[in-house]
Design a protein around this motif. Structure first.
Motif, PDB file in Angstrom:
ATOM      1  N   LYS A  60      49.495 -42.215  76.903  1.00  0.00           N
ATOM      2  CA  LYS A  60      48.375 -42.957  76.314  1.00  0.00           C
ATOM      3  C   LYS A  60      48.821 -44.356  75.913  1.00  0.00           C
ATOM      4  O   LYS A  60      48.085 -45.326  76.067  1.00  0.00           O
ATOM      5  N   LYS A  63      50.148 -46.317  79.319  1.00  0.00           N
ATOM      6  CA  LYS A  63      48.945 -46.670  80.082  1.00  0.00           C
ATOM      7  C   LYS A  63      49.156 -46.744  81.592  1.00  0.00           C
ATOM      8  O   LYS A  63      48.404 -47.410  82.293  1.00  0.00           O
ATOM      9  N   VAL A 117      46.772 -40.760  79.930  1.00  0.00           N
ATOM     10  CA  VAL A 117      46.627 -42.046  80.619  1.00  0.00           C
ATOM     11  C   VAL A 117      45.162 -42.341  80.902  1.00  0.00           C
ATOM     12  O   VAL A 117      44.765 -43.500  81.016  1.00  0.00           O
TER      13      VAL A 117
END
Length: 120
Positions: A60, A63, A117
């Motif tokens: 997260k 990315k 992601v």
């Protein structure tokens, strides 16, 4: 922040979650009439969820390449856990069910990475 830092933070958060949930489960076993027969299933569930969260957190924040970074977090998580168990026990046997745990935990880290992601 460097990608390695996010991977290590994800790994750290995974262990914090594992310790917290295991403590709660231990308190439940101690102070209630819950049977200890479910220990293997519960610990497998806890490690799987923890690795998934670690992969989620790392990807997260990075990315990109969620599957790869999630798999890395999951694999590092279970390898470190096996090393801790190896050092803590006098007689350590590497059994085939441990391979299943390695596969399951690594895979759950990858799934967490894919979700992380794509999380907005």
């Amino acid at each position: 922040m460097d990608k390695t830092n996010y991977v290590l933070k994800g790994l750290g958060y995974s262990y914090i979650i594992t310790l917290a949930v295991l403590l709660i489960y231990n308190l439940i076993l101690t102070f209630t009439t819950v049977s200890g027969n479910s220990i293997h299933m519960v610990t497998a569930f806890i490690t799987t969820i923890s690795a998934a969260f670690g992969g989620f957190y790392a990807s997260k924040h990075i990315k990109e390449k969620g599957l790869i970074y999630g798999l890395i977090v999951g694999l590092l998580y279970i390898v470190c856990l096996i090393a801790i168990v190896y050092l803590a026990q006098e007689k350590f046997n590497f059994e085939t069910d441990m391979l299943y745990k390695v596969f399951l935990t690594t895979l759950s880290g990858g799934i967490g990475g894919v979700i992380g992601v794509n999380f907005k």
